[in-house]
Design an enzyme around this catalytic site. Structure first.
Site, short mmCIF file in Angstrom:
data_model
loop_
_atom_site.label_atom_id
_atom_site.label_comp_id
_atom_site.label_asym_id
_atom_site.label_seq_id
_atom_site.Cartn_x
_atom_site.Cartn_y
_atom_site.Cartn_z
N LYS A 132 0.86 -1.19 0.00
CA LYS A 132 0.00 0.00 0.00
C LYS A 132 0.89 1.23 0.00
CE LYS A 132 -4.43 1.04 0.22
NZ LYS A 132 -5.61 0.25 -0.18
N ASP B 81 -7.07 4.43 -4.40
CA ASP B 81 -7.73 4.27 -3.09
C ASP B 81 -8.34 5.64 -2.81
OD1 ASP B 81 -7.80 2.19 -0.68
OD2 ASP B 81 -7.50 4.14 0.24
P1 NDP Z 1 -13.02 7.86 -2.66
O1 NDP Z 1 -11.95 8.86 -2.47
O2 NDP Z 1 -13.57 7.64 -4.03
O3 NDP Z 1 -14.24 8.17 -1.70
C1 NDP Z 1 -14.07 8.23 -0.32
C2 NDP Z 1 -15.40 8.58 0.32
O4 NDP Z 1 -15.28 8.42 1.72
C3 NDP Z 1 -15.81 10.02 0.08
O5 NDP Z 1 -17.19 10.12 0.10
C4 NDP Z 1 -15.18 10.73 1.27
O6 NDP Z 1 -15.80 11.94 1.61
C5 NDP Z 1 -15.40 9.71 2.36
N1 NDP Z 1 -14.33 9.84 3.36
C6 NDP Z 1 -13.00 9.72 3.16
N2 NDP Z 1 -12.31 9.95 4.27
C7 NDP Z 1 -13.24 10.26 5.20
C8 NDP Z 1 -13.16 10.61 6.56
N3 NDP Z 1 -11.97 10.71 7.19
N4 NDP Z 1 -14.33 10.83 7.22
C9 NDP Z 1 -15.52 10.72 6.58
N5 NDP Z 1 -15.65 10.40 5.27
C10 NDP Z 1 -14.53 10.17 4.60
O7 NDP Z 1 -12.42 6.49 -2.08
P2 NDP Z 1 -12.90 5.00 -2.34
O8 NDP Z 1 -14.37 4.95 -2.54
O9 NDP Z 1 -12.00 4.42 -3.35
O10 NDP Z 1 -12.51 4.31 -0.95
C11 NDP Z 1 -13.44 4.18 0.14
C12 NDP Z 1 -12.97 3.07 1.06
O11 NDP Z 1 -12.93 1.85 0.33
C13 NDP Z 1 -11.57 3.23 1.66
O12 NDP Z 1 -11.55 2.63 2.93
C14 NDP Z 1 -10.70 2.41 0.71
O13 NDP Z 1 -9.52 1.99 1.34
C15 NDP Z 1 -11.64 1.24 0.44
N6 NDP Z 1 -11.38 0.46 -0.76
C16 NDP Z 1 -11.28 1.04 -1.99
C17 NDP Z 1 -11.07 0.26 -3.11
C18 NDP Z 1 -11.04 0.83 -4.47
O14 NDP Z 1 -10.91 0.04 -5.42
N7 NDP Z 1 -11.16 2.12 -4.67
C19 NDP Z 1 -10.88 -1.20 -3.00
C20 NDP Z 1 -11.10 -1.72 -1.66
C21 NDP Z 1 -11.31 -0.90 -0.60
P3 NDP Z 1 -15.16 13.34 1.13
O15 NDP Z 1 -15.46 13.43 -0.32
O16 NDP Z 1 -15.84 14.35 1.95
O17 NDP Z 1 -13.69 13.23 1.43
O1 2IT Z 2 -7.97 -1.47 -0.71
C1 2IT Z 2 -7.90 -1.95 -1.87
O2 2IT Z 2 -8.04 -3.16 -2.08
C2 2IT Z 2 -7.68 -1.04 -2.99
N1 2IT Z 2 -7.62 0.18 -2.77
C3 2IT Z 2 -7.54 -1.57 -4.38
C4 2IT Z 2 -6.13 -2.04 -4.61
C5 2IT Z 2 -5.80 -2.44 -6.02
O3 2IT Z 2 -4.61 -2.73 -6.23
O4 2IT Z 2 -6.67 -2.50 -6.91
#
Ligand code: NDP
Ligand code: 2IT
Length: 451
Positions: free
Chosen positions: A128, A168
């Site tokens: 990561k 992420d």
């Molecule tokens: P994005 O940046 O697309 O969206 C994040 C969302 O979460 C936004 O709505 C954001 O609000 C909110 N958020 C972020 N930080 C905070 C905080 N400290 N408090 C409250 N709300 C918060 O990220 P993703 O959708 O990609 O990721 C969301 C989660 O999913 C994370 O935990 C990530 O690690 C996990 N994840 C992502 C993957 C991926 O493929 N993208 C794969 C697996 C897991 P705001 O816009 O106000 O910041």
């Molecule tokens: O938390 C996760 O699994 C991710 N942000 C996606 C990682 C990836 O390599 O697609």
């Protein structure tokens, strides 16, 4: 050494050697709490010090990221890449750009990623990275200059066979584009497999954008089926409104469920008619505005400033919840609200969004609970499919790729459920996921010797 002694001594050493890294401690503790049964059954893991080794990243890189803002001022951020474990394949995992990012954050995410990636059954190790850079309010040109500076250092540590970053929080298609462009320029090679989450015309995979949200919903579907239930007719809360949340909502609606709340870090929206995904995407992704703009433009929707989405459960019964924003966003008080509102399933779309106390309450109440390393593995699994397409210089159709994702999520569900059965804790997806992920990595580490 007795199993409990090995676990508690290793955990004490993790605390002592990584002071202040509370999220990393939490992630390690959650896995360790599941391992006593497996270590009793297979003492070879203790004999070979697998616990100590698995908690120590193979390599940790911390670097300065200087860049110039639109006003001509020099800005300094900190960049990280933690290459945690490569027993199963090249390090694989996302990059997070958020002001809260510390080394301990990246280590917790990298640690989770080891077991998640193992659960997919695909040949990917765990890593990561990220930065404390805050993308909010930055111009496109600033984002580009930051990404270029970040990659100017990162490029020497990554590669198709070494380490393959992706997105992420705060890193989506735009950022991956700038990062890939800089990598291509510096290395003078079109090495598509070095990053995933790329655009479709330059080496990306169809369905990667949607994969984490879709995958979390597929996993939840299988959990619901185990109790003879389906999404059709169920009311759902999803926290966040980013990549994971958006596509989870889209797929829940396609399956007949109704998502009545979503959120961002500023507040939540209650939309009893069901979130309009096109409007949400326009607000958050196209305009890069806040979720209150959604409520202002949508008839019947209400904005709840400063409140988490779980507050909606006070007034509205819900059957499913998908925390899909960030770590530790669902605490014990929220778990109680959800239990009182009739929740039957909670699946972690985000990484470690449920606090240990909330997880305990939900499990004690008999709620189906899917840990992130199982439920949100569809994103990284589809990244591995993107790597397959890059390696064979091919690109697959959307239906085929989504079918592969669905099959992988079904496989992860089966692996968790069967492992839970085997260890005498049927229906416990936390134990199932941790044990199944751990044994796969640990067996590979044993086979590869002391390295
Ligand atoms: P994005 O940046 O697309 O969206 C994040 C969302 O979460 C936004 O709505 C954001 O609000 C909110 N958020 C972020 N930080 C905070 C905080 N400290 N408090 C409250 N709300 C918060 O990220 P993703 O959708 O990609 O990721 C969301 C989660 O999913 C994370 O935990 C990530 O690690 C996990 N994840 C992502 C993957 C991926 O493929 N993208 C794969 C697996 C897991 P705001 O816009 O106000 O910041
Ligand atoms: O938390 C996760 O699994 C991710 N942000 C996606 C990682 C990836 O390599 O697609």
């Amino acid at each position: 050494m007795a199993v409990n002694g090995a676990i508690s001594e290793t955990y004490a050493s993790v605390l002592a050697r990584n002071p202040g890294e509370t999220e990393f401690h939490q992630a390690v503790n959650e896995v360790f709490e599941s391992l006593d049964r497996v270590l009793e059954k297979h003492p070879r893991y203790v004999d070979a010090s697998i616990l100590e080794r698995i908690c120590e990243p193979e390599r940790q890189i911390i670097f300065r990221v200087p860049w110039v803002d639109d006003r001509g001022r020099v800005q300094i951020n900190r960049g990280f890449r933690v290459q945690f474990n490569s027993a199963l394949g090249p390090y694989k995992g996302g990059l997070r750009f958020h002001p809260s990012v510390l080394l301990g954050t990246v280590k917790f995410l990298g640690f989770e990623q080891i077991f998640k990636n193992a659960l997919t059954g695909l040949p990917i190790g765990g890593g990561k990275g990220g930065s404390d850079f805050d993308p909010k309010g930055k111009s496109d040109a600033e984002i580009m200059r930051f990404c270029q500076s970040f990659m100017t250092e990162l490029h020497r540590h990554i590669g198709e066979y070494t380490d393959v970053p992706a997105g992420d929080i705060g890193v989506g298609g735009r950022e991956i584009g700038y990062l890939f462009g800089q990598y291509k320029r510096i290395t003078n090679s079109y090495e598509s497999g070095v990053l995933t989450g790329k655009g479709i015309t330059w080496g990306g995979s169809l369905v990667r954008t949607e994969a984490t949200g879709y995958g979390a919903v597929f996993f939840t579907q299988h959990m619901l089926e185990s109790r003879g239930l389906a999404f059709d007719g169920l009311d759902v809360l999803v926290s966040g409104s980013g990549n994971v949340a958006t596509y989870a909502i889209e797929k829940i609606h396609a399956l007949g469920g109704r998502v009545v709340g979503a959120s961002d870090s500023g507040g939540s929206v209650y939309d009893p008619a069901g979130i309009d995904v096109a409007l949400l995407q326009d607000v958050k992704e196209v305009r890069r505005a806040r979720i209150d703009a959604y409520a202002a433009e949508r008839d019947g929707a209400t904005y709840l400033p400063g409140l988490p989405v779980w507050e909606i459960a006070r007034e509205h019964n819900v059957q499913v919840a998908l925390p899909s924003a960030t770590q530790n966003e669902l605490d014990e008080s929220h778990a109680k609200l959800l239990i009182d509102a009739g929740v039957v399933a909670v699946a972690e779309g985000a990484n470690m969004p449920t606090t240990p106390g909330a997880t305990r309450l939900l499990r004690e109440a008999g709620v189906l609970f899917a840990p992130g390393k199982a439920a949100n593995a569809g994103g990284v699994a589809t990244s591995a499919l993107e790597m397959q397409q890059n390696a064979s210089r091919d690109s697959w159709g959307a239906d085929y790729t989504e079918a592969r994702l669905a099959e992988i999520m079904q496989g992860i569900h089966e692996r968790c459920a069967e492992t839970a059965d085997e260890y005498g804790v049927p229906g416990d997806y936390v134990l199932g996921a941790n044990i199944a992920g751990f044994t796969r990595v640990a067996d590979a580490m044993l086979a590869l010797g002391v390295i």
